[in-house]
Design a protein around this motif. Structure first.
Motif, short mmCIF file in Angstrom:
data_model
loop_
_atom_site.label_atom_id
_atom_site.label_comp_id
_atom_site.label_asym_id
_atom_site.label_seq_id
_atom_site.Cartn_x
_atom_site.Cartn_y
_atom_site.Cartn_z
N ILE A 34 43.01 35.42 28.11
CA ILE A 34 43.80 35.56 29.34
C ILE A 34 42.88 36.12 30.41
O ILE A 34 42.25 37.17 30.21
N GLY A 35 42.79 35.45 31.53
CA GLY A 35 42.05 35.97 32.68
C GLY A 35 42.98 36.12 33.86
O GLY A 35 43.76 35.22 34.15
N THR A 36 42.91 37.25 34.53
CA THR A 36 43.77 37.49 35.69
C THR A 36 42.92 37.77 36.92
O THR A 36 41.97 38.54 36.86
N GLU A 37 43.25 37.12 38.01
CA GLU A 37 42.58 37.34 39.28
C GLU A 37 43.63 37.74 40.31
O GLU A 37 44.71 37.16 40.36
N HIS A 38 43.29 38.72 41.13
CA HIS A 38 44.21 39.06 42.20
C HIS A 38 43.45 39.47 43.45
O HIS A 38 42.37 40.04 43.38
N GLU A 39 44.05 39.15 44.59
CA GLU A 39 43.49 39.48 45.89
C GLU A 39 44.40 40.48 46.58
O GLU A 39 45.62 40.51 46.33
N THR A 178 46.65 36.02 46.80
CA THR A 178 47.37 35.49 45.65
C THR A 178 47.05 36.30 44.41
O THR A 178 46.13 37.12 44.40
N VAL A 179 47.81 36.07 43.37
CA VAL A 179 47.47 36.48 42.02
C VAL A 179 47.53 35.22 41.17
O VAL A 179 48.43 34.40 41.34
N GLN A 180 46.55 35.03 40.31
CA GLN A 180 46.56 33.86 39.44
C GLN A 180 46.13 34.27 38.04
O GLN A 180 45.50 35.31 37.84
N THR A 181 46.49 33.44 37.09
CA THR A 181 46.05 33.66 35.72
C THR A 181 45.37 32.41 35.19
O THR A 181 45.74 31.29 35.57
N ASP A 324 52.35 34.49 45.23
CA ASP A 324 51.88 35.43 46.24
C ASP A 324 51.32 36.68 45.57
O ASP A 324 51.78 37.09 44.49
N GLY A 325 50.37 37.33 46.25
CA GLY A 325 49.92 38.64 45.80
C GLY A 325 51.05 39.65 45.86
O GLY A 325 52.06 39.45 46.54
#
Length: 454
Positions: A34-39, A178-181, A324-325
């Motif tokens: 699992i990888g999570t990215e958020h701005e 945004t936030v994405q996985t 959305d973030g």
């Protein structure tokens, strides 16, 4: 956004290499991660403005301050433009939004702990510099002209090209978060199934996470203005990709799509070369106008894959891009939603059955209407709220069957609690902020920075 590549790698002489590159992402279930990215929007507490790059309360000072925690700088033209630590990166979006690209981890407990550590570090350094951080989908107060540009070469090329293709591309670059996985697949067939399910159900995430109702201090008529922006950014590289749902979808079909996506740039010798609007197919034939006679390497292909922005993006893993973030608990909730749906076979079967029979007209309708109406969007005799409740039930079952426990014996289902609360209420985060704007905030968005900062 990606940091500059270290080299352009193995020469590409045949399309089969591009297919093999994607196919190399296939992993056995035991290796799924699992990888999570958020701005997030960085701002100065004194005046709530976006951060400049330089100055005592600027992005450079923030990046330099973060190095006390063991982060190593990535330099471009003498400027630190990203940080690296192990398999994590801290990068900058064009308007100075700060992004954490997390390491691939085994369980949601790990990704949530990673996010928490990062936010604690950012808060410590930011507190010393007078800097705050806000999680929302769109900058609520400041105009495009008020947003500074970060000194990254690829952003200059994109800035010049975006207005040629759509009206809102510069807003996407400067004023969205945004936030994405990022999730794995076992095989080509597994990738296709997961991509179809996640592409169809991105509007559910958009509705639950909708948190961008303001522009320049006023309501903008949308619940997720960030999501709407992508519909007028660049038709060549955005959208729901109808071919994903067609017979013949696979790695090669996605490669064909990417070969038709116009290029932005080529990275050589520490600099970005403008190749905007040019063809990767011509590049493979040694006929790229920007680099005549040269053929691409795998690093160029890897870069090119980052320049398409569909609602679900395929690399050597799948990226969920519809949300959305938001605040800390929603950063953990997004991977929980998609892990629950895609990493358990029973849940994936149920989700696939749920979307069975949806047409491209249905996908286009949801893509258009959900940014405006969020959970109130009518769909097939019910609302998005009712659909979201069903999807959350499927995801909860998937997380329960995964049976990944933390040190106190809790499984991963509790990470869905905030989404369950939103769906139960029928009010997305944007509606909650609009109620405050029209009530206690007395028509001002300034309180959003103080009340919703990390």
């Amino acid at each position: 956004m990606s940091a500059p590549p270290k080299s352009h790698g193995e020469p590409i002489t045949d399309k089969s290499q591009l297919v093999a590159y994607l196919e190399a992402g296939c992993k056995p279930l035991a290796d799924w991660r699992i990888g999570t990215e958020h701005e997030k929007f960085a701002f100065t507490w004194s005046d709530l403005r976006p951060l400049p790059y330089d100055g005592p309360s600027g992005i450079r000072a923030l990046l330099e301050g973060m190095q006390r925690f063991g982060w190593e700088p990535i330099i471009e033209n003498g400027n630190p433009i990203a940080l690296m630590k192990g398999r994590c990166n801290i990068t900058l979006e064009p308007g100075g939004q700060v992004e954490l690209s997390g390491a691939p981890v085994e369980a949601l407990h790990d990704t949530c702990a990673e996010v928490q550590r990062h936010l604690q570090q950012v808060k410590e350094v930011g507190g010393e510099l007078g800097i705050g951080m806000l999680g929302m989908g769109f900058q609520p107060k400041w105009s495009r002209a008020d947003s500074p540009w970060m000194p990254k070469g690829r952003y200059g090329i994109m800035r010049d090209y975006m207005p040629k293709k759509g009206n809102l591309g510069l807003d996407m670059m400067l004023r969205t978060c945004t936030v994405q996985t990022n999730l794995d697949f076992a095989s080509e067939a597994d990738m296709v199934r997961k991509m179809r399910v996640s592409m169809a159900l991105q509007p559910v995430a958009t509705a639950l996470f909708a948190d961008s109702p303001f522009i320049e201090g006023k309501p903008n008529g949308f619940m997720s203005y960030r999501s709407h922006i992508w519909t007028d950014t660049d038709p060549d590289r955005c959208g729901t990709l109808p071919f994903v749902f067609e017979e013949g979808m696979g790695f090669e079909r996605y490669v064909d799509y990417m070969l038709d996506v116009p290029m932005y740039f080529v990275y050589r010798d520490g600099a970005y070369i403008d190749a905007s609007g040019q063809s990767f197919r011509d590049f493979m034939a040694g006929k790229l106008p920007a680099l005549p006679g040269e053929i691409p390497g795998m690093g160029d292909w890897s870069d090119h894959l980052t320049t398409a922005f569909p609602e679900v993006r395929l690399k050597r893993y799948l990226e969920m891009r519809g949300a959305d973030g938001g605040p800390w608990d929603r950063l953990c909730a997004l991977p929980a939603l998609w892990v629950g749906l895609l990493y358990d076979s029973t849940a994936l079967d149920a989700a696939a059955d749920l979307i069975k029979g949806w047409t491209q007209t249905d996908h286009d309708y949801l893509r258009r209407e959900v940014p405006r109406q969020a959970l109130h969007t009518p769909f097939k005799g019910r609302t998005m709220r009712e659909l979201a409740l069903e999807v959350l039930g499927i995801a909860r079952g998937g997380l329960s069957r995964r049976a990944r426990f933390d040190k106190v014996g809790d499984d991963e289902t509790h990470f869905l609690a905030i989404l369950q609360e939103i769906a139960d209420s029928g009010l997305c985060p944007a509606e909650q902020k609009l109620a405050l704007y029209h009530g206690r905030w007395q028509g001002s968005v300034d309180p959003v920075f103080r009340e919703f900062a990390y």
